[in-house]
Design a protein around this motif. Structure first.
Motif, PDB file in Angstrom:
ATOM      1  N   THR A 109       1.371   7.185   7.536  1.00 50.26           N
ATOM      2  CA  THR A 109       1.275   7.374   8.763  1.00 50.26           C
ATOM      3  C   THR A 109       1.991   6.051   9.643  1.00 50.26           C
ATOM      4  OG1 THR A 109      -0.914   5.873   8.882  1.00 50.26           O
ATOM      5  CG2 THR A 109      -0.972   8.382   8.664  1.00 50.26           C
ATOM      6  N   GLY A 110       2.398   5.139   9.079  1.00 52.49           N
ATOM      7  CA  GLY A 110       3.095   4.004   9.553  1.00 52.49           C
ATOM      8  C   GLY A 110       4.476   4.544   9.925  1.00 52.49           C
ATOM      9  N   ARG A 128       2.721  -9.203  13.410  1.00 48.93           N
ATOM     10  CA  ARG A 128       2.389  -7.835  13.377  1.00 48.93           C
ATOM     11  C   ARG A 128       0.609  -7.547  13.056  1.00 48.93           C
ATOM     12  NH1 ARG A 128       4.322  -3.374  11.039  1.00 48.93           N
ATOM     13  NH2 ARG A 128       5.776  -4.305   9.310  1.00 48.93           N
ATOM     14  N   ARG A 151      -3.450   2.317   8.719  1.00 50.05           N
ATOM     15  CA  ARG A 151      -4.424   0.942   9.149  1.00 50.05           C
ATOM     16  C   ARG A 151      -5.843   1.440   9.604  1.00 50.05           C
ATOM     17  NH1 ARG A 151       0.004  -0.309   8.386  1.00 50.05           N
ATOM     18  NH2 ARG A 151       1.183  -2.294   8.896  1.00 50.05           N
ATOM     19  N   ASP A 152      -5.822   2.941  10.202  1.00 45.48           N
ATOM     20  CA  ASP A 152      -7.372   3.148  10.488  1.00 45.48           C
ATOM     21  C   ASP A 152      -7.690   4.464   9.885  1.00 45.48           C
ATOM     22  OD1 ASP A 152      -5.265   4.508  11.769  1.00 45.48           O
ATOM     23  OD2 ASP A 152      -6.084   4.840  13.632  1.00 45.48           O
ATOM     24  N   ILE A 153      -7.177   4.926   8.694  1.00 44.61           N
ATOM     25  CA  ILE A 153      -7.258   6.176   8.143  1.00 44.61           C
ATOM     26  C   ILE A 153      -8.718   6.365   7.768  1.00 44.61           C
ATOM     27  CG2 ILE A 153      -6.820   7.936   6.384  1.00 44.61           C
ATOM     28  CD1 ILE A 153      -4.547   7.041   8.687  1.00 44.61           C
ATOM     29  N   GLU A 197      -1.950   7.365   4.164  1.00 48.54           N
ATOM     30  CA  GLU A 197      -1.927   5.601   3.989  1.00 48.54           C
ATOM     31  C   GLU A 197      -1.921   5.136   5.556  1.00 48.54           C
ATOM     32  OE1 GLU A 197       1.691   4.314   3.078  1.00 48.54           O
ATOM     33  OE2 GLU A 197       0.997   2.938   4.455  1.00 48.54           O
ATOM     34  N   TYR A 254       4.056   6.162  13.587  1.00 50.79           N
ATOM     35  CA  TYR A 254       3.870   5.359  14.645  1.00 50.79           C
ATOM     36  C   TYR A 254       5.492   4.613  14.858  1.00 50.79           C
ATOM     37  CZ  TYR A 254      -0.755   5.521  15.053  1.00 50.79           C
ATOM     38  OH  TYR A 254      -1.993   5.938  15.140  1.00 50.79           O
ATOM     39  N   ARG A 255       6.094   4.378  13.564  1.00 58.14           N
ATOM     40  CA  ARG A 255       7.516   4.167  13.558  1.00 58.14           C
ATOM     41  C   ARG A 255       8.492   5.291  14.430  1.00 58.14           C
ATOM     42  NH1 ARG A 255       9.251  -0.239  10.619  1.00 58.14           N
ATOM     43  NH2 ARG A 255       7.197  -1.169   9.543  1.00 58.14           N
ATOM     44  N   ASP A 313      -2.075  -5.772  15.303  1.00 58.71           N
ATOM     45  CA  ASP A 313      -2.817  -4.731  15.032  1.00 58.71           C
ATOM     46  C   ASP A 313      -4.367  -5.038  14.866  1.00 58.71           C
ATOM     47  OD1 ASP A 313      -0.325  -3.247  14.593  1.00 58.71           O
ATOM     48  OD2 ASP A 313      -0.161  -3.903  12.508  1.00 58.71           O
ATOM     49  N   ALA A 348       1.935   1.312  18.882  1.00 55.65           N
ATOM     50  CA  ALA A 348       0.714   1.739  18.220  1.00 55.65           C
ATOM     51  C   ALA A 348      -0.523   1.280  18.863  1.00 55.65           C
ATOM     52  CB  ALA A 348       0.729   1.307  16.762  1.00 55.65           C
ATOM     53  N   ARG A 386      -5.691  -5.273  18.728  1.00 53.33           N
ATOM     54  CA  ARG A 386      -5.944  -4.269  19.635  1.00 53.33           C
ATOM     55  C   ARG A 386      -7.235  -3.574  19.847  1.00 53.33           C
ATOM     56  NH1 ARG A 386      -2.439  -0.816  15.804  1.00 53.33           N
ATOM     57  NH2 ARG A 386      -4.173  -0.019  14.325  1.00 53.33           N
ATOM     58  N   VAL A 403       7.188  -1.832  17.062  1.00 56.41           N
ATOM     59  CA  VAL A 403       5.890  -0.756  16.541  1.00 56.41           C
ATOM     60  C   VAL A 403       4.461  -1.065  16.873  1.00 56.41           C
ATOM     61  CG1 VAL A 403       6.317  -1.324  14.128  1.00 56.41           C
ATOM     62  CG2 VAL A 403       5.425   0.949  14.852  1.00 56.41           C
ATOM     63  N   SER A 404       4.191  -2.391  16.648  1.00 54.76           N
ATOM     64  CA  SER A 404       3.062  -2.641  16.733  1.00 54.76           C
ATOM     65  C   SER A 404       2.456  -2.368  18.307  1.00 54.76           C
ATOM     66  CB  SER A 404       2.807  -4.308  16.570  1.00 54.76           C
ATOM     67  OG  SER A 404       2.767  -4.324  15.200  1.00 54.76           O
ATOM     68  N   ARG A 456      -1.892   6.934  19.793  1.00 56.38           N
ATOM     69  CA  ARG A 456      -2.899   7.157  18.912  1.00 56.38           C
ATOM     70  C   ARG A 456      -3.387   8.513  18.533  1.00 56.38           C
ATOM     71  NH1 ARG A 456      -2.589   2.489  16.326  1.00 56.38           N
ATOM     72  NH2 ARG A 456      -3.690   3.240  14.697  1.00 56.38           N
ATOM     73  N   LYS A 491       0.566  -1.379   0.089  1.00 52.55           N
ATOM     74  CA  LYS A 491       0.042  -0.105  -0.224  1.00 52.55           C
ATOM     75  C   LYS A 491       0.886   1.308   0.059  1.00 52.55           C
ATOM     76  CE  LYS A 491      -0.889  -0.059   4.944  1.00 52.55           C
ATOM     77  NZ  LYS A 491       0.264  -0.894   5.030  1.00 52.55           N
TER      78      LYS A 491
HETATM   79  O1   DC Z   1       2.644   0.447   7.738  1.00 49.06           O
HETATM   80  P1   DC Z   1       3.823   0.178   8.668  1.00 49.06           P
HETATM   81  O2   DC Z   1       3.984  -1.297   8.557  1.00 49.06           O
HETATM   82  O3   DC Z   1       4.943   1.124   8.389  1.00 49.06           O
HETATM   83  O4   DC Z   1       3.238   0.487   9.929  1.00 49.06           O
HETATM   84  C1   DC Z   1       3.811   0.286  11.273  1.00 49.06           C
HETATM   85  C2   DC Z   1       2.902  -0.172  12.352  1.00 49.06           C
HETATM   86  O5   DC Z   1       2.402   0.936  12.776  1.00 49.06           O
HETATM   87  C3   DC Z   1       2.072  -1.302  12.241  1.00 49.06           C
HETATM   88  O6   DC Z   1       2.391  -2.189  12.978  1.00 49.06           O
HETATM   89  C4   DC Z   1       0.867  -0.659  12.507  1.00 49.06           C
HETATM   90  C5   DC Z   1       0.862   0.813  12.955  1.00 49.06           C
HETATM   91  N1   DC Z   1      -0.058   1.707  12.389  1.00 49.06           N
HETATM   92  C6   DC Z   1      -1.174   2.040  12.966  1.00 49.06           C
HETATM   93  O7   DC Z   1      -1.406   1.295  14.124  1.00 49.06           O
HETATM   94  N2   DC Z   1      -1.994   2.861  12.400  1.00 49.06           N
HETATM   95  C7   DC Z   1      -1.561   3.597  11.368  1.00 49.06           C
HETATM   96  N3   DC Z   1      -2.430   4.354  10.720  1.00 49.06           N
HETATM   97  C8   DC Z   1      -0.467   3.208  10.589  1.00 49.06           C
HETATM   98  C9   DC Z   1       0.338   2.258  11.291  1.00 49.06           C
END
Ligand code: DC
Length: 220
Positions: free
Chosen positions: A34-35, A180, A130-132, A128, A38-39, A184, A103, A187, A99-100, A109, A16
């Motif tokens: 947005t990952g 992961r 997970r929760d956008i 981009e 969190y990183r 993710d 996050a 949670r 990171v997970s 958050r 993605k």
């Molecule tokens: O997309 P990525 O693998 O770089 O994301 C890293 C971590 O961040 C992934 O384990 C989940 C978390 N993450 C999240 O919880 N919410 C987001 N909007 C983006 C990433």
């Protein structure tokens, strides 16, 4: 506000990020991964040796860090942590493993959601994560959920990260991705899930150009 956002969510290593950045280039608008945010927080957690289950220590850390988006030396819209642009530091095995967990912390958050919303206030943007589409911009005009089979995702991650994973096997990478995904998805706050109004994009049998074209067609 959400009319400005093209939300692209999906699991780890689904492709993605590549798709979202190509789409943004095609549309000549900024792209935010947005990952990376969190990183960056996970990097700060590791650097400061903070226990992410310690609420007070995490609150203190979050108060002390400034995350920002601005043009980097090459003119790309990039993330900085306390004024320093971070790139390779965000994709180390240590950050991948932490990171997970980071996050899943509610205060993390909340801080990042505020930053993400502020970025879309004045401009059209591809965002981009997970929760956008589900949490950050539930009324986004465009929502896509990009995924691929576990085998394809492990193979893509191996091809993409030869350096950081030089000694890892495909099986080890598949295991780390699955772990992961599990954290993710399970949670309690903002879990990874496809929202009902998101278009599912299974990229298992599509290359980047085909996937971008598929999404761009729906937007047009
Ligand atoms: O997309 P990525 O693998 O770089 O994301 C890293 C971590 O961040 C992934 O384990 C989940 C978390 N993450 C999240 O919880 N919410 C987001 N909007 C983006 C990433």
């Amino acid at each position: 506000m959400s009319a400005n956002v093209i939300a692209i969510d999906g699991p780890a290593a689904s492709g993605k990020s590549t798709v979202a950045s190509h789409l943004a280039r095609l549309l000549s608008i900024p792209y935010v991964n947005t990952g990376s945010m969190y990183r960056a927080v996970a990097y700060a957690v590791l650097e400061n040796k903070v226990d992410c289950n310690d609420t007070e220590a995490m609150a203190e850390l979050l108060d002390s860090i400034k995350l920002d988006y601005s043009a980097d030396e090459e003119g790309n819209f990039s993330l900085s942590l306390n004024g320093r642009f971070l790139k390779d530091e965000l994709v180390t095995p240590e950050v991948n493993a932490a990171v997970s967990h980071v996050a899943a912390v509610v205060a993390v958050r909340e801080k990042l959601k505020t930053l993400q919303r502020s970025l879309a206030e004045k401009q059209r943007i591809v965002m981009e994560g997970r929760d956008i589409g589900s949490v950050v911009f539930p009324d986004a005009r465009w929502k896509f959920f990009v995924t691929a089979s576990p085998e394809v995702r492990a193979k893509r991650r191996l091809d993409q990260s030869k350096e950081s994973y030089s000694s890892a096997t495909l099986e080890e990478i598949a295991k780390s991705i699955a772990e992961r995904d599990r954290i993710d998805s399970e949670r309690p706050v903002a879990p990874l899930k496809q929202c009902e109004d998101a278009v599912l994009v299974d990229s298992s049998n599509m290359n980047v150009e085909e996937t971008v074209a598929f999404i761009a067609e729906r937007i047009r």
